[in-house]
Write an enzyme that holds these catalytic residues in place. Structure first.
Site, short mmCIF file in Angstrom:
data_model
loop_
_atom_site.label_atom_id
_atom_site.label_comp_id
_atom_site.label_asym_id
_atom_site.label_seq_id
_atom_site.Cartn_x
_atom_site.Cartn_y
_atom_site.Cartn_z
N HIS A 54 0.84 -1.20 0.00
CA HIS A 54 0.00 0.00 0.00
C HIS A 54 0.87 1.25 0.00
CE1 HIS A 54 0.17 1.22 4.33
NE2 HIS A 54 0.27 -0.07 4.58
N ASP A 68 5.92 2.37 7.10
CA ASP A 68 4.70 1.61 6.83
C ASP A 68 3.87 2.45 5.85
OD1 ASP A 68 2.28 0.32 6.78
OD2 ASP A 68 1.79 0.71 8.87
N GLU A 119 -5.09 1.93 2.52
CA GLU A 119 -5.05 0.77 3.42
C GLU A 119 -5.31 1.19 4.85
OE1 GLU A 119 -3.13 -2.40 6.00
OE2 GLU A 119 -2.79 -0.24 5.93
N GLU A 120 -4.74 2.33 5.22
CA GLU A 120 -4.77 2.76 6.63
C GLU A 120 -6.15 3.21 7.08
OE1 GLU A 120 -2.42 2.20 8.55
OE2 GLU A 120 -0.55 2.19 7.45
#
Lengths: 343, 351, 332
Positions: free
Chosen positions: A60, A170, A198-199
């Site tokens: 991502h 990340d 994604e988060e």
């Protein structure tokens, strides 16, 4: 350096453009097909030797951050979080706002003026604001709009013994690995997919998987690492410098056992250190991918990152290199036609 | 039909999530004059198609407003004929104490919601919020009679007729999101006066209040080029922080955030400015709590917008909306739709 | 039709936690393959068996997975640490026997904990009776999953055992497959995987099948034990027809068809308004363009414990309702 470029770009969930543009410019000459879908996912295809199964590797692009919700009469900026951020890390951090990256700082009441009872509590987001050095609403409004995304201002630093500090490891670490794979690997068919959002609830991965309809996927991640002393080993999700972390299960997926064991075998055969991600907390794009359409098989391989979701995430170059080695070894098996057999 | 009359009729009808069929006819009779076809799908969504003109590329937009409302359902029938119940959709039990209700058994029965009277309470008790499980419905019949008329699973609705307040404001139940349906109605009327190229699917969705369920399946079926949800948003009142609210009478809230397609949203804002339609911003970082959330992640992904009609006292029986906001939402949507052509759509959707 | 104790006992004793359903899948396959027209296992491990007919395409879902514990760490002394697969209660698990796929046995114990109400799975471990890490690793790997050791008991009226959730649903589906000889509807029996971790198997199998209607068969709770929360479902009072839970509001038309079939065949039934939980139909009814779905529930006490409990009469009535419903010409 690619990881530096990627981590210093802003790509808060829902606003991944800068990261997407870097990735596209890096890979466009190395893929046979490239599209950006309706949500902003980058879907690249490399044509070459293939098995009967469709193979996809994903990472991502987005990172956690903030978004502007209001500008007050003094020109100070109110905001809310995008993705899971521990509100306690926010105070006294520099940030960059919007496409033109207006610098600002997150301020709060000085310690001298706080009551003892106040000091003992975490500061609530509603009492934090961003100061860009302006004094009025009109002045701030020249630079900042409601809805502007805000990213941490944190440069890439190499330090210690082969360590890296940056924001958004990340999951720019996953993006970097996937970009390098796409550029280096030749003559193997696979989809390389860079997802959005994604988060904020794995929103991009489902539609991307719906389009690709993979049989087997590997999700690349930067994952939780909390390897401080005096903790029982079962409470430590991953360790720095122990190699790529292979997921067992998380809140969104029980990872396919046969695929997981195949990956471990490949690591052992190639003398690549590996570890299991011991925590079942958290979740990633795999949750959406493996339940899309008729279902498919997934694995997650992660680079351990300390202080995840903060402006000062830390990872080890050795883990990065070992993860890359493992991915290449997997693709080599795939090329031989053995990787996907029986899965 | 006048839009306000239509809205009042809608709100005075019942359509608790999963049991929306009672309002289908009312919706059909209102929309049919302006539409090319109306269908009811597997889960009960009402899909109203208004075809565009010269739509050679077969482009489609889906406009979703939910027709379901929150309500109650019979959980058990007690020995003395009292009824215990649970909620369908988010209801604060504190807002329904001493409320008149209708239990929809084999016939409609009047009832009141009761709890332990203050005289029988410990002094500290009246400081505590009542839980749903501590409330009963009294139908005024004994157990046997109740069982003749009432079954477990029967729907219960709050009795509340719409009240007209000052200005052009209405108060009542289920304005969330019948205000959205009214806005779609106003929009289809506007669209019958102006030309538009796209085929427009107005979807009165079911089961939004229990998890955006109707939008999930109808968006799959229609597979539009883009979607717009019309729902209600928190209107400002003194106790709510400003950054989480929009203002009554100031036009629709245009949502900004990951759930929303950035370029389409800019086009929407441009349209509002061009036609001098008031609007406000509403910032929502992640997936939002409306049908827009389900639409965006359907199939290969659907670019989505969200318009919020300001509404006070959400999920109570005295929700308040302003007709001006409903009309401005409709107008903005109609002009926006008219401004989209197959020529500019592709450019608007690319990243 | 007789109550088939042997089948149920074998079902609950066959290993199959979520994500590791191979054994239970093979067992069920062996039971049904002579009675169905097509059978496949998909990539998530769902077992899909078709009995062809010309009427409505009906999916019948019973989940074959069970809750379990996954090993995440092995310490120097050979004690295993674990995480839960599905809803596992620390208090229920304490001092229970567990069994791994390869037959290794263990018990669940806890570190010293002062306040037992604060017991967490992270303070507990599995003791498999080994002397050190090395010996443990020769028996069990990180990532291996164990389940409560099944212990099947029954009397004339009642069955007591773990894993009734949802092997009792599998039992009913298997018996229905055997009983229905010439189906008028096109029947897809799906023994789903990974229900306990979020109805994942139901989601993907429904996508593949794209049914007109779905009926799930699963356990529900009961409100007939001392001081239980109000819930008008009890043991021995018949099969339960679901009105709602957190995952679904049963399509009112389908619910009424189920009630009508029960009434016409003198099958005792209860209506179930469940305030928590969900089941496979929740995922199935939102598949593609939407699938009207219902649930036949088996009233069950002590769900997710080592001794779940059902009434044999309720089971037989649920089976009867399923068969009659599937043999019914469903107009929708």
């Amino acid at each position: 350096m690619l990881l530096k470029k990627l981590t210093e770009a802003s790509g808060v969930s829902g606003n991944e453009k800068e990261v997407r543009d870097i990735i596209i410019s890096e890979i466009k000459d190395y893929v046979d097909d490239l599209k950006v879908d309706k949500l902003g996912n980058v879907i690249a295809y490399k044509n070459g030797k293939s098995s009967s199964k469709i193979f996809m590797i994903t990472a991502h692009m987005d990172e956690v951050g903030l978004i502007v919700t209001d500008i007050d009469d003094k020109g100070l900026i109110k905001f809310t979080t995008v993705g899971g951020i521990d509100k306690r890390i926010l105070v006294s951090k520099p940030v960059l706002i919007g496409d033109s990256k207006i610098p600002g700082v997150i301020g709060s009441k000085p310690i001298h003026l706080q009551k003892k009872s106040e000091r003992e509590k975490a500061i609530d987001i509603d009492s934090l604001y961003i100061d860009i050095g302006t004094d009025t609403k009109d002045e701030t409004s020249k630079y900042v709009k409601i809805g502007d995304y805000v990213a941490f201002d944190s440069i890439y630093v190499e330090f210690g013994d082969n360590m890296i500090k940056a924001k958004a490891l990340d999951n720019r670490v996953g993006c970097s690995l996937l970009v390098e794979l796409i550029k280096e690997v030749k003559d193997i068919s696979f989809y390389g997919v860079f997802t959005v959002m994604e988060e904020i609830g794995l929103r991009g991965a489902g539609p991307a998987a719906y389009y690709v309809d993979p049989d087997i996927s590997i999700v690349l991640e930067g994952t939780l690492c909390f390897d401080v002393p005096k903790i029982d080993s079962h409470l430590i999700p991953t360790y720095i410098n122990k190699g790529p972390a292979i997921s067992l299960m998380d809140r969104t997926t029980i990872f396919n056992k046969a695929l997981r064991e195949r990956i471990v075998d490949i690591a052992i055969k190639n003398n690549i250190p590996y570890q299991y991600r011991k925590s079942s907390m958290g979740g990633n794009d795999s949750g959406r991918i493996h339940t899309t359409k008729e279902g498919s098989v997934t694995a997650t391989i992660s680079v351990p990152c300390r202080n995840i979701h903060s402006p000062t995430s830390v990872m080890s170059k050795k883990d990065y290199e070992n993860t890359y080695k493992l991915l290449k070894a997997i693709l080599k098996e795939y090329e031989k036609g053995e990787f996907t057999d029986g899965i | 039909m006048n839009t306000k009359e239509f809205l009042i009729k809608l709100c005075n009808s019942r359509s608790v999530s999963g049991h929306e069929s009672d309002v289908v006819q009312l919706i059909e009779s209102a929309f049919s004059k302006y539409s090319d076809s109306i269908k009811v799908d597997n889960l009960g969504n009402v899909i109203i198609l208004k075809k565009g003109k010269n739509n050679i590329s077969n482009s489609k937009a889906m406009i979703a407003g939910h027709m379901d409302e929150i309500g109650l359902v019979v959980k058990s029938i007690e020995e003395n004929g009292f009824i215990k119940f649970t909620n369908i959709g988010g209801i604060d039990p504190r807002t329904i104490l001493s409320q008149e209700v209708t239990v929809h058994g084999t016939k409609d029965l009047f009832g009141v919601i009761v709890s332990k009277p203050p005289h029988l309470q410990e002094e500290s008790e009246n400081e505590k919020a009542l839980k749903m499980d501590e409330l009963y419905i009294d139908l005024g019949y004994d157990n046997n009679t109740v069982k003749n008329y009432v079954n477990i699973g029967d729907i219960i609705t709050i009795n509340r007729e719409i009240k007209e307040l000052r200005g052009d404001r209405l108060a009542g139940k289920s304005l969330d999101d019948k205000a959205g349906i009214a806005s779609m109605y106003e929009c289809i009327k506007e669209l019958s006066k102006i030309e538009h190229e796209l085929d427009i699917y107005f979807v009165c969705t079911v089961q939004e209040e229990v998890g955006l369920r109707g939008a999930t399946t109808s968006a799959y079926k229609i597979n539009p080029d883009f979607g717009v949800a019309i729902d209600v948003g928190f209107a400002s009142t003194p106790e709510l922080p400003k950054k989480h609210t929009i203002d009554m009478g100031m036009g629709p809230g245009i949502t900004i955030g990951g759930n929303i397609h950035p370029k389409l949203r800019e086009k929407l804002v441009e349209t509002a400015k061009e036609y001098n339609i008031p609007f406000q911003y509403e910032v929502a970082p992640g997936g939002i709590g409306t049908d827009a959330n389900a639409m965006q992640i359907t199939r290969e992904g659907i670019p989505t917008l969200n318009l919020s009609i300001p509404l006070r006292y959400m999920h109570t029986s005295v929700e308040v909306v302003d007709m001006k906001d409903i009309k401005n939402t409709a107008k903005l949507l109609a002009f926006f739709i008219a401004s989209i052509t197959s020529d500019n759509l592709e450019g608007l959707l690319c990243y | 039709m007789e109550f088939n104790s042997k089948l149920l006992e074998e079902l609950v004793k066959t290993y199959g936690p979520s994500g590791n359903e191979t054994r239970i899948c093979n067992y069920i396959k062996g039971q049904i393959e002579n009675y169905v027209d097509e059978i496949i296992i998909d990539s998530l491990g769902n077992l899909i068996a078709r009995k062809k007919g010309n009427g409505k395409k009906i999916m019948i879902a019973a989940h074959m997975d069970q809750i379990g514990l996954m090993v995440t760490d092995i310490d120097d002394n050979g004690f295993l640490r674990f995480t839960n697969i599905g809803g596992v209660s620390p208090l229920v698990s304490l001092h229970q026997h567990v069994i791994f796929e390869n037959g290794v046995l263990g018990i669940i114990a806890k570190e010293p904990v002062e306040d037992i109400s604060k017991l967490r799975l992270s303070n507990m471990y599995i003791d498999i009776g080994v002397k050190d890490k090395k010996e443990a690793e020769s028996l069990v790997n990180i990532g291996d999953v164990c389940v409560y050791l099944p212990h099947y008991c029954e009397n004339e009226n009642t069955v007591f055992t773990s894993a009734l959730d949802d092997r009792i649903g599998c039992y009913i589906a298997i018996e229905a497959i055997k009983a229905i000889e010439n189906p008028i509807n096109d029947l897809y029996f799906v023994f789903t995987a990974q229900e306990e971790v979020g109805t994942r198997g139901a989601k993907t199998s429904a996508y593949r099948i794209d049914p007109d209607i779905c009926i799930s068969i699963d356990v529900t709770g009961s409100g007939d034990t001392p001081k239980a929360k109000t819930f008008a479902v009890g043991l021995g009072k018949g099969t339960a027809i679901k009105v709602k839970d957190q995952s679904i509001l049963t399509h009112p038309k389908l619910r009424n068809i189920m009630i009508e079939v029960a009434k016409n065949n003198n099958i005792p039934y209860q209506l179930e308004v469940l305030e928590y939980g969900g089941t496979d139909s929740g995922a199935v009814h939102l598949t593609k363009e939407g699938v009207p779905s219902g649930v036949i529930s088996i009233p069950t006490r002590y769900v997710h414990s080592t001794t779940e409990m059902v009434s044999k009469n309720d089971v037989m009535n649920s089976l009867k309702l399923l068969i009659k419903l599937l043999e019914h010409n469903i107009e929708f």
